[in-house]
Design a protein around this motif. Structure first.
Motif, PDB file in Angstrom:
ATOM      1  N   ARG A 168       0.827  -1.213   0.000  1.00  0.00           N
ATOM      2  CA  ARG A 168       0.000   0.000   0.000  1.00  0.00           C
ATOM      3  C   ARG A 168       0.858   1.258   0.000  1.00  0.00           C
ATOM      4  O   ARG A 168       0.546   2.232  -0.693  1.00  0.00           O
ATOM      5  N   GLY A 187      -0.160  -6.016   6.797  1.00  0.00           N
ATOM      6  CA  GLY A 187      -0.155  -5.250   5.550  1.00  0.00           C
ATOM      7  C   GLY A 187       1.145  -5.346   4.809  1.00  0.00           C
ATOM      8  O   GLY A 187       1.245  -4.905   3.664  1.00  0.00           O
ATOM      9  N   THR A 233      -3.114  -2.472  -5.420  1.00  0.00           N
ATOM     10  CA  THR A 233      -3.303  -1.361  -4.478  1.00  0.00           C
ATOM     11  C   THR A 233      -3.171  -0.012  -5.183  1.00  0.00           C
ATOM     12  O   THR A 233      -3.858   0.942  -4.830  1.00  0.00           O
TER      13      THR A 233
END
Length: 251
Positions: A168, A187, A233
């Motif tokens: 991300r 993540g 993303t």
């Protein structure tokens, strides 16, 4: 006004016997043009205006509408079309180029990247599992979405202990810094030294050396997954052609 230009058809949409073409060119980037009476195989321009055809186009512009006056094929990539999995991967490449690049901006490097990948795919000079992450990461880089892989975002360590990539943010962190800073690993994904070296090669290497790296099967799978996660993303959307390719290689 007539313009002669080389380009590859990324998409050809049928319009009652005509085709609406989305073409990637070096000089003009992405352009849209209407190819009249090309919807049948009897048309002299049928083959040269199909998706994935690299052709020389004579374009006529009138009142903002671009039409194809003439089209001659430079390369059709028959070897790609004859293999369903290869065709799905090539279609995915074309879809990415159409989505990530900006209309009206020169696209010499993206066009060369796409043509080189299609040529290598056709000749089976590299495994599709290697070409996919190469195209994804390099195109993202050329489109202005280059991840920062120089080193850990906290300590700038180039090859630190337990390197983790965060799709991300498009950044790296080392394990010790995450622990020291109290940043959760959720993540992020751990990357081996070999996969990280391959990612750096893809985004930083000169074009003539882009394909000159090797990874084992496990490394290629990890590289492919990481590059895909970063792409998704950044694009914030799914790609039907990608799902079709995945289905093709499973079946």
């Amino acid at each position: 006004m007539n313009t002669t230009i080389d380009g590859i058809v990324l998409r050809a949409r049928a319009l009652e016997g005509d085709r609406l073409l989305h073409i990637l060119t070096a000089e003009l980037g992405l352009i849209t043009a209407y190819a009249n009476r090309t919807g049948t195989m009897r048309s002299k321009m049928a083959a040269s205006t199909e998706a994935l055809s690299y052709s020389r186009f004579v374009l006529f512009t009138h009142r903002g509408r671009v039409s194809v006056d003439k089209a001659d094929s430079n390369q059709i990539f028959f070897g790609v079309r004859a293999d369903f999995a290869k065709l799905c991967l090539a279609s995915y490449f074309a879809q990415l180029a159409g989505e990530l690049l900006t209309a009206g901006e020169s696209a010499d490097e993206p066009l060369r990247l796409l043509l080189n990948c299609l040529h290598i795919l056709e000749e089976s000079k590299r495994e599709p599992a290697q070409l996919k992450p190469i195209f994804e990461l390099r195109l993202l880089t050329l489109a202005g979405f280059m991840p920062d892989l120089v080193g850990c975002r906290f300590c700038a360590e180039y090859n630190g202990e337990d390197m983790i990539f965060f799709p991300r943010e498009g950044e790296l962190s080392c394990g010790p810094c995450l622990q020291e800073e109290g940043v959760p690993k959720s993540g992020g994904v751990s990357v081996s030294a070999g996969v990280l070296a391959a990612m750096r090669h893809i985004i930083y290497a000169p074009a003539e050396r882009l394909f000159s790296f090797t990874l084992g099967d496990d490394g290629l799978r990890a590289l492919s997954w990481i590059s895909e996660q970063y792409l998704l993303t950044r694009a914030e959307r799914s790609f039907p052609a990608l799902e079709m390719y995945k289905s093709a290689i499973v079946n």
